[in-house]
Design a protein around this motif. Structure first.
Motif, mmCIF file in Angstrom:
data_model
loop_
_atom_site.group_PDB
_atom_site.id
_atom_site.type_symbol
_atom_site.label_atom_id
_atom_site.label_comp_id
_atom_site.label_asym_id
_atom_site.label_seq_id
_atom_site.Cartn_x
_atom_site.Cartn_y
_atom_site.Cartn_z
ATOM 1 N N SER A 146 0.835 -1.205 0.000
ATOM 2 C CA SER A 146 0.000 0.000 0.000
ATOM 3 C C SER A 146 0.871 1.257 0.000
ATOM 4 C CB SER A 146 -0.967 0.006 1.184
ATOM 5 O OG SER A 146 -0.307 0.283 2.390
ATOM 6 N N MET A 147 2.038 1.192 0.646
ATOM 7 C CA MET A 147 2.959 2.337 0.619
ATOM 8 C C MET A 147 3.486 2.560 -0.790
ATOM 9 S SD MET A 147 5.056 1.629 4.127
ATOM 10 C CE MET A 147 5.871 3.192 4.387
ATOM 11 N N GLU A 148 3.829 1.469 -1.488
ATOM 12 C CA GLU A 148 4.297 1.593 -2.874
ATOM 13 C C GLU A 148 3.222 2.217 -3.748
ATOM 14 O OE1 GLU A 148 5.424 -2.335 -4.120
ATOM 15 O OE2 GLU A 148 7.445 -2.119 -3.283
ATOM 16 N N GLU A 149 1.976 1.737 -3.601
ATOM 17 C CA GLU A 149 0.870 2.271 -4.396
ATOM 18 C C GLU A 149 0.657 3.748 -4.109
ATOM 19 O OE1 GLU A 149 -2.387 -0.288 -3.396
ATOM 20 O OE2 GLU A 149 -1.444 -2.015 -4.392
ATOM 21 N N ARG A 150 0.740 4.123 -2.850
ATOM 22 C CA ARG A 150 0.588 5.531 -2.460
ATOM 23 C C ARG A 150 1.701 6.380 -3.065
ATOM 24 N NH1 ARG A 150 0.295 6.519 3.851
ATOM 25 N NH2 ARG A 150 0.982 8.655 3.699
#
Length: 160
Positions: A146-150
């Motif tokens: 989710s951090m990568e996507e953000r």
């Protein structure tokens, strides 16, 4: 009892650390799961001494928890200690830049029972350590994705 896992995240170390310090995201996630979370000081800047009080239901019983940032070395590491009646825990995040756009995060969680009933709880957790370790690793991996996507979303919107 200790749990440990590591994840490589496709984002610069400064960005990853900043996302780990976005405590409002964690507060909202806990509240969505039914916890009551209260920040105990008004500082907007993350750092040592930042504290929270949380209460939540677990196994049919109301639990109280106090959290405090006890280590803060931006952008390399951060540690939080939580205390509850009978239990002390420490969660640490160690970050290492693998390249300009890739960061390794090592997450460690240690539980220390302080009472007999907490000791019995930790002993029962030890019996399920393999499955709990797998769940811990899976949750950290999901958060890393989710951090990568953000990061991709925010990098894309800032370049537009």
């Amino acid at each position: 009892m200790k749990f440990s896992t590591k994840e490589d995240i496709e984002a610069p170390i400064d960005v990853v650390f900043e996302m780990l310090c976005d405590f409002e995201v964690f507060e909202r996630a806990a509240m969505r799961r039914g916890a009551e979370v209260q920040r105990l000081e008004t500082s907007k800047e993350p750092g040592i001494g930042m504290t929270w009080h949380a209460s939540f239901d677990l196994r049919g019983k109301r639990r109280e928890l106090d959290l405090e940032i006890v280590e803060f070395d931006q952008p390399n590491d951060m540690a939080l200690e939580s205390t509850s009646p009978g239990m002390l825990s420490r969660t640490s995040f160690e970050l290492m830049a693998l390249s300009r756009n890739q960061t390794r995060v090592v997450v460690n969680l240690e539980l220390k029972p302080l009472t007999l009933s907490a000791r019995l709880l930790v002993q029962s957790l030890k019996l399920a350590k393999a499955s709990l370790s797998k769940r811990f690793g899976k949750r950290v991996a999901e958060y890393a994705r989710s951090m990568e996507e953000r990061y991709v979303r925010e990098a894309g919107s800032s370049s537009a």
